[in-house]
Motif scaffolding. Structure first.
Motif, PDB file in Angstrom:
ATOM      1  N   ILE A 104       0.845  -1.187   0.000  1.00  0.00           N
ATOM      2  CA  ILE A 104       0.000   0.000   0.000  1.00  0.00           C
ATOM      3  C   ILE A 104       0.883   1.240   0.000  1.00  0.00           C
ATOM      4  O   ILE A 104       1.836   1.326   0.800  1.00  0.00           O
ATOM      5  N   VAL A 105       0.562   2.207  -0.844  1.00  0.00           N
ATOM      6  CA  VAL A 105       1.398   3.406  -0.971  1.00  0.00           C
ATOM      7  C   VAL A 105       0.944   4.527  -0.041  1.00  0.00           C
ATOM      8  O   VAL A 105       1.684   4.965   0.842  1.00  0.00           O
ATOM      9  N   GLU A 106      -0.277   5.010  -0.229  1.00  0.00           N
ATOM     10  CA  GLU A 106      -0.725   6.181   0.531  1.00  0.00           C
ATOM     11  C   GLU A 106      -1.007   5.817   1.987  1.00  0.00           C
ATOM     12  O   GLU A 106      -1.642   4.806   2.273  1.00  0.00           O
ATOM     13  N   GLY A 107      -0.497   6.651   2.884  1.00  0.00           N
ATOM     14  CA  GLY A 107      -0.681   6.396   4.309  1.00  0.00           C
ATOM     15  C   GLY A 107       0.246   5.348   4.866  1.00  0.00           C
ATOM     16  O   GLY A 107       0.107   4.922   6.010  1.00  0.00           O
ATOM     17  N   SER A 108       1.221   4.930   4.071  1.00  0.00           N
ATOM     18  CA  SER A 108       2.124   3.853   4.485  1.00  0.00           C
ATOM     19  C   SER A 108       3.259   4.371   5.352  1.00  0.00           C
ATOM     20  O   SER A 108       3.610   5.554   5.318  1.00  0.00           O
ATOM     21  N   SER A 109       3.857   3.461   6.105  1.00  0.00           N
ATOM     22  CA  SER A 109       5.059   3.798   6.859  1.00  0.00           C
ATOM     23  C   SER A 109       6.190   4.153   5.900  1.00  0.00           C
ATOM     24  O   SER A 109       7.017   5.020   6.203  1.00  0.00           O
ATOM     25  N   LEU A 110       6.227   3.499   4.752  1.00  0.00           N
ATOM     26  CA  LEU A 110       7.272   3.802   3.772  1.00  0.00           C
ATOM     27  C   LEU A 110       7.193   5.246   3.306  1.00  0.00           C
ATOM     28  O   LEU A 110       8.217   5.898   3.107  1.00  0.00           O
ATOM     29  N   MET A 111       5.982   5.763   3.124  1.00  0.00           N
ATOM     30  CA  MET A 111       5.847   7.165   2.736  1.00  0.00           C
ATOM     31  C   MET A 111       6.132   8.067   3.934  1.00  0.00           C
ATOM     32  O   MET A 111       6.750   9.119   3.800  1.00  0.00           O
ATOM     33  N   GLY A 112       5.649   7.681   5.114  1.00  0.00           N
ATOM     34  CA  GLY A 112       6.009   8.380   6.343  1.00  0.00           C
ATOM     35  C   GLY A 112       5.394   9.749   6.513  1.00  0.00           C
ATOM     36  O   GLY A 112       5.948  10.589   7.236  1.00  0.00           O
ATOM     37  N   LEU A 113       4.253  10.004   5.867  1.00  0.00           N
ATOM     38  CA  LEU A 113       3.571  11.287   5.994  1.00  0.00           C
ATOM     39  C   LEU A 113       2.205  11.108   6.633  1.00  0.00           C
ATOM     40  O   LEU A 113       1.525  10.106   6.387  1.00  0.00           O
ATOM     41  N   SER A 114       1.798  12.085   7.425  1.00  0.00           N
ATOM     42  CA  SER A 114       0.438  12.081   7.945  1.00  0.00           C
ATOM     43  C   SER A 114      -0.528  12.445   6.816  1.00  0.00           C
ATOM     44  O   SER A 114      -0.113  12.909   5.748  1.00  0.00           O
ATOM     45  N   GLN A 115      -1.816  12.249   7.049  1.00  0.00           N
ATOM     46  CA  GLN A 115      -2.818  12.615   6.052  1.00  0.00           C
ATOM     47  C   GLN A 115      -2.715  14.110   5.707  1.00  0.00           C
ATOM     48  O   GLN A 115      -2.761  14.493   4.527  1.00  0.00           O
ATOM     49  N   VAL A 116      -2.562  14.936   6.719  1.00  0.00           N
ATOM     50  CA  VAL A 116      -2.468  16.385   6.498  1.00  0.00           C
ATOM     51  C   VAL A 116      -1.223  16.730   5.675  1.00  0.00           C
ATOM     52  O   VAL A 116      -1.290  17.508   4.711  1.00  0.00           O
ATOM     53  N   GLU A 117      -0.097  16.112   6.012  1.00  0.00           N
ATOM     54  CA  GLU A 117       1.143  16.394   5.287  1.00  0.00           C
ATOM     55  C   GLU A 117       1.033  15.977   3.823  1.00  0.00           C
ATOM     56  O   GLU A 117       1.503  16.695   2.926  1.00  0.00           O
ATOM     57  N   PHE A 118       0.409  14.822   3.564  1.00  0.00           N
ATOM     58  CA  PHE A 118       0.264  14.366   2.179  1.00  0.00           C
ATOM     59  C   PHE A 118      -0.683  15.275   1.412  1.00  0.00           C
ATOM     60  O   PHE A 118      -0.411  15.650   0.273  1.00  0.00           O
ATOM     61  N   ASP A 119      -1.793  15.652   2.046  1.00  0.00           N
ATOM     62  CA  ASP A 119      -2.788  16.494   1.374  1.00  0.00           C
ATOM     63  C   ASP A 119      -2.240  17.889   1.066  1.00  0.00           C
ATOM     64  O   ASP A 119      -2.710  18.553   0.134  1.00  0.00           O
ATOM     65  N   GLU A 120      -1.254  18.341   1.837  1.00  0.00           N
ATOM     66  CA  GLU A 120      -0.674  19.669   1.611  1.00  0.00           C
ATOM     67  C   GLU A 120       0.304  19.704   0.433  1.00  0.00           C
ATOM     68  O   GLU A 120       0.657  20.776  -0.055  1.00  0.00           O
ATOM     69  N   LEU A 121       0.719  18.533  -0.030  1.00  0.00           N
ATOM     70  CA  LEU A 121       1.599  18.475  -1.196  1.00  0.00           C
ATOM     71  C   LEU A 121       0.805  18.826  -2.450  1.00  0.00           C
ATOM     72  O   LEU A 121      -0.384  18.510  -2.567  1.00  0.00           O
ATOM     73  N   ASP A 122       1.456  19.466  -3.418  1.00  0.00           N
ATOM     74  CA  ASP A 122       0.759  19.693  -4.686  1.00  0.00           C
ATOM     75  C   ASP A 122       0.748  18.395  -5.482  1.00  0.00           C
ATOM     76  O   ASP A 122       1.380  17.401  -5.100  1.00  0.00           O
TER      77      ASP A 122
END
Length: 264
Positions: free
Chosen positions: A201-219
């Motif tokens: 799983i990519v989104e929300g994964s430990s490998l990505m290491g971002l919170s939902q807010v941090e990911f959503d703030e990316l363009d």
């Protein structure tokens, strides 16, 4: 036909970004005077927590910090003390980080509708899982079987022991009828060692290491870049499939079932 799906917990079905263990590891080591980076923690995420602490204590920077502070390298007693502190912290933080990720219930209901069994493996202890699974149940996610390393004499991931335990409980002999879904490379190793189909799983994964807010703030371009970085990591571990969202698992199941039908 696919007969069972085995999910990980934090970062896969709950706790977007697998934040609870990171916070708890940092606190336990900070209490011992050691500073950890997220990368230090996440590189072995998914292992049984006792094993994971052992891996962290073997890191060169951690050994350097420890020797500077204590004039010796950490021993088993030090490891036990950190583990106890980690457990206490995580049991506290788990109450804050147990929200189901998007798509989990929809996927779970699909699996139930088609008679596919659902089990879980984890790096958490049974005591930790009691908190997580009870909260998940309140939200409608109730796997048929929840397994920890304590069920298999402490043989945590990447050992295939927990998956093999599930196969026996479900009376499934063919590993190709099982899918293992996780958010770390250790999840993929566990699945490959058991001979089952693996899905990262990519989104929300430990490998990505971002919170939902941090990911959503990316363009949009930054999100694509992050997704691709994680996909390459899964591919390096020879994951069979990599998906952005957990609900994409439905397409994989249908594809695999169709492929199995053609063989027969």
């Amino acid at each position: 036909m696919i007969e069972a799906v085995i999910f990980d917990w934090a970062g896969t079905t709950v706790d977007y970004g697998s934040l609870a263990p990171v916070v708890a590891f940092k606190k336990a080591f900070k209490d011992a005077g050691i500073e950890l980076s997220d990368d230090d923690i996440r590189q072995d995420m998914g292992m049984a927590k006792w094993d994971h602490i052992g891996k962290i204590l073997e890191l060169e920077d951690v050994k350097r910090q420890w020797e500077l502070k204590y004039s010796e390298l950490p021993n088993d007693e030090d490891r036990k003390k950190i583990y106890e502190g980690f457990q206490q912290s995580l049991l506290h933080y788990l109450r804050e980080y147990t929200e189901l990720k998007s798509g989990v219930l929809k996927t779970f209901n699909y699996l139930k509708e088609y008679g596919i069994k659902v089990a879980t493996t984890t790096g958490y202890t049974a005591e930790m899982m009691n908190i997580v699974k009870d909260k998940a149940a309140e939200d409608g996610y109730t796997p048929d079987l929840v397994v920890t390393s304590e069920d298999v004499d402490g043989m945590g991931r990447p050992s295939p022991a927990m998956i093999q335990f599930i196969m026996r409980k479900f009376n499934i002999n063919d590993p190709k009828k099982i899918i293992k879904v996780g958010d770390t490379l250790v999840d993929i190793e566990e699945g490959r060692n058991a001979g089952v189909t693996t899905v990262g799983i990519v989104e929300g994964s430990s490998l990505m290491g971002l919170s939902q807010v941090e990911f959503d703030e990316l363009d949009n371009e930054e999100q694509i870049t992050k997704r691709n970085e994680v996909k390459r990591e899964y591919e390096s571990a020879n994951a069979d499939f990599v998906v952005d969202s957990i609900f994409d698992l439905v397409q994989i199941i249908e594809y695999l079932n169709e492929s199995m039908d053609k063989k027969w």
